[in-house]
Design an enzyme around this catalytic site. Structure first.
Site, PDB file in Angstrom:
ATOM      1  N   TYR A 199       0.822  -1.214   0.000  1.00  0.00           N
ATOM      2  CA  TYR A 199       0.000   0.000   0.000  1.00  0.00           C
ATOM      3  C   TYR A 199       0.854   1.262   0.000  1.00  0.00           C
ATOM      4  O   TYR A 199       0.672   2.142   0.837  1.00  0.00           O
ATOM      5  CB  TYR A 199      -0.909   0.034   1.235  1.00  0.00           C
ATOM      6  CG  TYR A 199      -1.664  -1.239   1.469  1.00  0.00           C
ATOM      7  CD1 TYR A 199      -2.744  -1.580   0.669  1.00  0.00           C
ATOM      8  CD2 TYR A 199      -1.297  -2.100   2.490  1.00  0.00           C
ATOM      9  CE1 TYR A 199      -3.422  -2.762   0.873  1.00  0.00           C
ATOM     10  CE2 TYR A 199      -1.990  -3.288   2.707  1.00  0.00           C
ATOM     11  CZ  TYR A 199      -3.054  -3.608   1.892  1.00  0.00           C
ATOM     12  OH  TYR A 199      -3.728  -4.766   2.100  1.00  0.00           O
ATOM     13  N   TYR A 259     -11.920  -6.626   7.254  1.00  0.00           N
ATOM     14  CA  TYR A 259     -10.775  -6.808   6.352  1.00  0.00           C
ATOM     15  C   TYR A 259     -10.518  -8.303   6.195  1.00  0.00           C
ATOM     16  O   TYR A 259     -10.371  -9.012   7.196  1.00  0.00           O
ATOM     17  CB  TYR A 259      -9.506  -6.109   6.878  1.00  0.00           C
ATOM     18  CG  TYR A 259      -8.344  -6.366   5.958  1.00  0.00           C
ATOM     19  CD1 TYR A 259      -8.220  -5.674   4.748  1.00  0.00           C
ATOM     20  CD2 TYR A 259      -7.404  -7.358   6.243  1.00  0.00           C
ATOM     21  CE1 TYR A 259      -7.190  -5.949   3.870  1.00  0.00           C
ATOM     22  CE2 TYR A 259      -6.368  -7.639   5.365  1.00  0.00           C
ATOM     23  CZ  TYR A 259      -6.262  -6.930   4.179  1.00  0.00           C
ATOM     24  OH  TYR A 259      -5.251  -7.221   3.304  1.00  0.00           O
ATOM     25  N   ASP A 266     -13.202 -15.521  10.026  1.00  0.00           N
ATOM     26  CA  ASP A 266     -11.839 -15.205   9.615  1.00  0.00           C
ATOM     27  C   ASP A 266     -11.022 -14.927  10.881  1.00  0.00           C
ATOM     28  O   ASP A 266     -11.118 -13.850  11.464  1.00  0.00           O
ATOM     29  CB  ASP A 266     -11.873 -13.988   8.682  1.00  0.00           C
ATOM     30  CG  ASP A 266     -10.486 -13.549   8.244  1.00  0.00           C
ATOM     31  OD1 ASP A 266      -9.493 -14.020   8.834  1.00  0.00           O
ATOM     32  OD2 ASP A 266     -10.399 -12.724   7.317  1.00  0.00           O
ATOM     33  N   LYS A 320      -1.495 -16.037   9.275  1.00  0.00           N
ATOM     34  CA  LYS A 320      -0.589 -15.175  10.035  1.00  0.00           C
ATOM     35  C   LYS A 320       0.284 -15.896  11.080  1.00  0.00           C
ATOM     36  O   LYS A 320       1.379 -16.311  10.748  1.00  0.00           O
ATOM     37  CB  LYS A 320      -1.369 -14.013  10.630  1.00  0.00           C
ATOM     38  CG  LYS A 320      -1.755 -13.004   9.531  1.00  0.00           C
ATOM     39  CD  LYS A 320      -2.134 -11.649  10.074  1.00  0.00           C
ATOM     40  CE  LYS A 320      -2.084 -10.603   8.988  1.00  0.00           C
ATOM     41  NZ  LYS A 320      -3.377 -10.208   8.439  1.00  0.00           N
TER      42      LYS A 320
HETATM   43  C1  LIG Z   1      -3.984 -10.332   7.143  1.00  0.00           C
HETATM   44  C2  LIG Z   1      -5.394 -10.762   7.058  1.00  0.00           C
HETATM   45  C3  LIG Z   1      -5.886 -11.410   5.912  1.00  0.00           C
HETATM   46  C4  LIG Z   1      -5.043 -11.632   4.673  1.00  0.00           C
HETATM   47  O1  LIG Z   1      -3.965 -12.477   4.900  1.00  0.00           O
HETATM   48  P1  LIG Z   1      -2.679 -12.403   3.924  1.00  0.00           P
HETATM   49  O2  LIG Z   1      -1.797 -13.493   4.437  1.00  0.00           O
HETATM   50  O3  LIG Z   1      -2.108 -11.041   4.046  1.00  0.00           O
HETATM   51  O4  LIG Z   1      -3.180 -12.691   2.542  1.00  0.00           O
HETATM   52  C5  LIG Z   1      -7.215 -11.810   5.917  1.00  0.00           C
HETATM   53  N1  LIG Z   1      -8.003 -11.604   6.987  1.00  0.00           N
HETATM   54  C6  LIG Z   1      -7.564 -11.008   8.107  1.00  0.00           C
HETATM   55  C7  LIG Z   1      -8.482 -10.840   9.266  1.00  0.00           C
HETATM   56  C8  LIG Z   1      -6.249 -10.554   8.177  1.00  0.00           C
HETATM   57  O5  LIG Z   1      -5.821  -9.928   9.280  1.00  0.00           O
END
Ligand SMILES: *Cc1c(COP(=O)(O)O)cnc(C)c1O
Length: 426
Positions: free
Chosen positions: A13, A141, A242, A271
């Site tokens: 970004y 997100y 997520d 992550k």
């Molecule tokens: C970072 C993140 C993603 C995306 O993961 P990447 O490994 O960067 O593709 C999706 N959802 C949440 C909640 C995140 O924090």
């Protein structure tokens, strides 16, 4: 070297000609990043939620080396291996018992794509028409690929440039009920109304449980998650959680959905899965979902080249072993208490709107947008690595951070915000 970066390398970004120089990292150990001139800074970001054990961790290094001497990678089509099987066993054993199938992918965004495919295929395979939309939340997100972008907040999701070409989904108001607030059904009204009105078109609801991360660092009531789960069941839409940011202890529970006492149909993790070593993510789901996806001889249509990469799986196995054998919950609770106590001081500053803390996450929301170009050197000068965005100065340090190191971080946050406020006045 740094000059070449400036001319050729693109960063997240960021404009191709950056407003200020990148910090050059030579190495990292424990909670410290070592910069170009030998300066050490305490990492408050855990490299975007992932480095929960800190850097250069003996156990993870050893696991990577062991696996390297066997094989770094083999294709997962028609082949399988111990690191993937072991990791699947662990992940399925520490998540809800209804989750029995697992798909390994290379990043969080891709794990979200897989979750969305599961949800769409669940209905299309069973010839249930029109289930082509996802109900998502403002401030959400979920990643940067096209499917994931289509469920991010259309404004704070950083993807406004693609508005016209993204799949049109439905958005409900962001959860506003604070973590400890008394529950009131009014908090879920907007979601409920949108679900009621559109459920025949909705394949799934996607939500970051208890903490919305990159869309606004919003910490909210587990009761909201519980009500969303109930309503999804009532209206027969799938529920995707997520936990890419919140998973593996960050919020004080191993997974944030545990606060709500519910289980999703589909769960995304990433992550911190490899302790921040290598990119790896997973999508977990239930027997019911896979049976639906595979109705009428269909199959789940996805298969990345580096699916279940053995090196990444081996490091993830070592990271989970280390985490589960550690007093992670005590550590996170202790960080939470210290963040609450030390960050609350920021509330004295007029520029500060709110301080929010949950687990090993501390957020100071300002009334004004932050200025990265101004703030970054101020943080570095004070020996810390903090990367604010929007109106948010926030940290999610490695769980192994010492009390004195955390104090160093929170002091720096107070001082930099105070100095920032002063700089705006003149
Ligand atoms: C970072 C993140 C993603 C995306 O993961 P990447 O490994 O960067 O593709 C999706 N959802 C949440 C909640 C995140 O924090």
């Amino acid at each position: 070297m740094k000059n070449f970066d400036k001319q050729h390398l693109l960063h997240p970004y960021a404009p191709s000609v950056p407003a200020s120089d990148m910090q050059f990292v030579k190495s990292a150990v424990g909670v410290y990043l070592e910069l170009e001139d030998g300066e050490r800074v305490i990492d408050g970001m855990s490299s975007w939620w992932s480095a929960i054990h800190g850097y250069n961790v003996a156990e993870l290094n050893a696991a990577a080396k062991r696996q390297l001497s066997k094989m770094s990678h083999v294709m997962f089509g028609g082949l399988t291996h111990e690191p993937a099987i072991k990791l699947a066993q662990t992940l399925l054993s520490i998540t809800d018992e209804s989750l029995v199938h697992i798909f390994f992918s290379d990043s969080g965004s891709v794990s979200v794509e897989v979750a969305l495919k599961m949800a769409f295929e669940y209905y299309s395979s069973q010839n249930i028409p029109n289930k082509t939309k996802i109900l998502a939340f403002r401030n959400g997100y979920h990643g940067d690929t096209f499917g994931a972008m289509s469920v991010c907040d259309p404004v704070t999701g950083m993807h406004t440039a693609f508005e016209g070409i993204l799949h049109k989904n439905i958005f409900a108001d962001a959860p506003v009920c604070m973590f400890t607030d008394k529950w009131d059904e009014k908090y879920i009204e907007d979601f409920k109304r949108k679900l009621q009105a559109n459920h025949s078109e909705i394949a799934a609801v996607i939500l970051e449980p208890v903490v919305q991360g990159a869309g606004g660092m919003n910490i909210y009531s587990p009761e909201f998650v519980r009500r969303v789960a109930e309503l999804c069941r009532e209206y027969e839409v799938l529920f995707i959680l997520d936990e890419i940011a919140t998973g593996f202890g960050r919020t004080g529970k191993l997974f944030a959905y545990e606060y709500a006492g519910i289980a999703p149909d589909i769960l995304c993790v990433g992550k911190a899965l490899t302790g921040g070593y290598i990119s790896l993510a997973a999508t977990l789901t239930s027997k019911k979902v896979m049976q639906g996806v595979e109705a009428n001889h269909n199959i789940l249509m996805h298969g990345p080249t580096f699916m279940a990469n053995p090196l990444a799986c081996a490091v993830a196995n070592a990271s989970l072993e280390l985490l589960l054998a550690s007093p992670w919950q005590e550590r996170v609770n202790k960080i939470e208490r210290q963040l609450e106590y030390e960050l609350s001081r920021c509330q004295e500053l007029e520029i500060v709107k709110e301080v929010r803390v949950l687990g090993a996450i501390g957020v100071v929301e300002l009334y004004k947008d932050v200025d990265l170009v101004w703030m970054t050197p101020e943080f570095i000068k004070r020996g810390v690595w903090v990367r604010p965005f929007l109106r948010l100065v926030y940290i999610m340090p490695p769980f192994v951070i010492k009390e004195s190191e955390l104090t160093h971080l929170t002091n720096a946050i107070y001082e930099v915000i105070e100095a920032f406020a002063t700089s705006l006045e003149v």
